[in-house]
Enzyme design. Structure first.
Site, PDB file in Angstrom:
ATOM      1  CB  CYS A 164      -0.958  -0.038   1.174  1.00  0.00           C
ATOM      2  SG  CYS A 164      -1.974  -1.522   1.099  1.00  0.00           S
ATOM      3  CD  GLU A 315      -0.942   8.194   8.967  1.00  0.00           C
ATOM      4  OE1 GLU A 315      -1.987   7.517   8.906  1.00  0.00           O
ATOM      5  OE2 GLU A 315      -0.542   8.925   8.040  1.00  0.00           O
ATOM      6  CG  HIS A 341      -6.277   1.147   1.684  1.00  0.00           C
ATOM      7  ND1 HIS A 341      -5.390   1.762   0.824  1.00  0.00           N
ATOM      8  CD2 HIS A 341      -5.522   0.465   2.585  1.00  0.00           C
ATOM      9  CE1 HIS A 341      -4.157   1.456   1.181  1.00  0.00           C
ATOM     10  NE2 HIS A 341      -4.208   0.666   2.245  1.00  0.00           N
ATOM     11  CG  PHE A 400      -0.127  -5.747   4.475  1.00  0.00           C
ATOM     12  CD1 PHE A 400      -0.563  -4.871   5.452  1.00  0.00           C
ATOM     13  CD2 PHE A 400      -1.007  -6.727   4.028  1.00  0.00           C
ATOM     14  CE1 PHE A 400      -1.861  -4.958   5.971  1.00  0.00           C
ATOM     15  CE2 PHE A 400      -2.304  -6.820   4.537  1.00  0.00           C
ATOM     16  CZ  PHE A 400      -2.721  -5.937   5.498  1.00  0.00           C
TER      17      PHE A 400
END
Lengths: 414, 77
Positions: A164, A315, A341, A400
């Site tokens: 991602c 985050e 996403h 990931f």
């Protein structure tokens, strides 16, 4: 080594909330969700039955029918978005400049729909019925390959893969390619199309996805107490970036400048972020160092913010650790609350959101943020877009495998 | 004859994205219809399905025009 300046001159977006940058941006400003029930296959046995899909995408609007048939959907998205970006940039690739124009368009997963389709053919009809186009359609580098063929871009050509973070790594790597003089212009970004039976099953098994099936538009809710996972999206976000003098010389309109890129590895876990977002923090710090900026100068952060329990907290903690006092008043939003996403394409469309925020002085909101998670302590621009003059915008992407990528864009005084 | 030709024509138009008028008996797949080596492999698979026969690699290599295909299929029927 003195680095060359790099500017953005074209942008193209194929997203669940709009095809084309103006439609995409209009949706972000007005807080429109692109999440809907999955209609492309039977979801009866799946705990998650929703995704941010693009039902209205018609490849024939952009690509010759025969060519489109040889492309996986992720490549079709990339080609469509690249055409939009090249149209806006007005960059004509002549024989003379062709070796100086490259393509870096990654995909987190690649042509999964093609793989599933051809595997079914293999099992049902045997090896002699597997298409000769199977491999060239499926491999994850093919967006870069096809876009280079279409435009005759003969310069540096590759396709980063970092799950991602792919879209941001593609843009960042392309920026460095120009900065160090290996190319004068790059077509870069990310593309993804994995709303497929196998990918949905895999993400469901990993317990990564929201199961708020009864309220699709409310399912992606980063930083909200009631968030329960991310919503898978699809699409492509592509930029045309160029060396400053090269763009100026041909009279191109400069949309923004790419001023910083940082990356890091968590070296921690397959899918979980490092505690307190330590890897994310290293990527942000590296990008700030590259841009020679202090955190206080960043006026907007387009967060990775996927709407997962652990990720959103990590985050936010990373931002606090880098921005210190400034973290309290630096606006942060997750446009994934609207787009879902897009995995390897996320960094592509979010770079566009960051550039549009700089250009228009409007910060897109985080929608569905009704009750803030007490562990998420930043200013997330809840539910309604905000006007603000911003000089520098940051965009984060994490993947990931523990890949972290941060880009920083600067407003230009055009 | 006309039936086989029509069926071949339909597949060629669909697979190669060409106009029906281009698919003449003397049209060469590579030179006139823009087919590359992968297109030809796919076309042979389609023809095998459509006419329920197996075309060996050796035979497939000899096929260069639309007429070759029509003739080949008729010889096998």
């Amino acid at each position: 080594m003195s680095m060359r300046r790099v500017v953005v001159t074209g942008m193209g977006a194929v997203t669940p909330v709009g095809i084309g940058v103006s439609s995409f941006w209009e949706s972000l400003k007005t807080g429109k969700s692109g999440v809907r029930r999955i209609e492309s296959f039977d979801v009866t046995d799946y705990p998650t039955k929703i995704a941010a899909s693009i039902p209205g995408f018609s490849p024939e609007d952009y690509i010759d029918r025969k060519e489109a048939r040889r492309m996986d959907r992720f490549v079709q998205f990339a080609v469509a978005a690249a055409k939009m970006a090249m149209d806006q940039a007005g960059l004509v690739i002549t024989e003379e400049v062709a070796p100086r124009v490259g393509v870096y368009i990654g995909s987190g997963i690649g042509g999964l729909a093609t793989l599933e389709d051809q595997h079914r053919t293999l099992l049902e009809r045997g090896p002699k019925r597997v298409s000769p186009f199977f491999i060239p359609m499926m491999i994850g580098d093919m967006a870069s390959g096809q876009v280079s063929i279409l435009f005759g871009a003969q310069g540096p050509n590759s396709a980063p893969v970092s799950a991602c973070a792919t879209g941001s790594n593609s843009i960042g790597d392309a920026y460095q390619m120009i900065a160090r003089g290996a190319a004068d212009a790059m077509i870069c970004g990310g593309a993804e199309a994995t709303i497929t039976p196998l990918a949905l099953a895999g993400f469901c098994s990993a317990k990564a996805l929201s199961e708020r099936n009864e309220e699709p538009e409310r399912a992606s809710r980063p930083y909200d107490r009631a968030r329960d996972g991310f919503v898978m999206g699809e699409g492509a976000g592509i930029l045309v970036i160029e060396e400053y003098a090269f763009a100026k010389a041909r009279g191109a309109e400069i949309l923004a400048e790419v001023v910083g890129y940082g990356m890091s590895g968590d070296a921690y876990h397959l899918v979980q972020p490092a505690p307190e977002g330590a890897g994310a923090a290293r990527a942000m710090r590296a990008a700030l160092t590259d841009a020679r900026l202090n955190p206080e100068q960043i006026g907007y952060i387009n967060a990775h913010g996927t709407s997962t329990q652990i990720g959103d907290v990590a985050e936010s903690q990373a931002v606090e650790s880098i921005f210190k006092e400034a973290a309290k008043h630096t606006p942060v939003s997750s446009t994934k609350s609207m787009t879902g996403h897009l995995l390897g394409a996320a960094g592509g469309i979010e770079a566009i959101a960051a550039v549009m925020a700089l250009r228009e002085g409007i910060l897109p909101p985080t929608i569905n943020l009704d009750e803030k998670d007490p562990e998420c302590r930043l200013d997330y621009i809840p539910n309604v877009a905000r006007e603000a003059t911003v000089h520098y915008a940051m965009s984060n992407s994490f993947g990931f495998g523990g890949h972290n990528a941060t880009l920083i864009f600067a407003k230009t005084n055009a | 004859m006309s039936d086989v030709f029509e069926r071949v024509k339909r597949i060629v138009v669909d697979r190669l994205g060409v106009e029906e008028s281009q698919v003449a008996l003397n049209a060469s797949f590579k030179d006139d219809l823009g087919a590359d080596s992968l297109d030809v492999v796919e076309l042979v698979m389609e023809l095998e399905d459509e006419f329920d026969l197996e075309i060996s690699d050796e035979d497939a290599e000899k096929i260069t025009t639309v007429g070759d295909v029509v003739q080949y299929i008729q010889s096998r029927e």
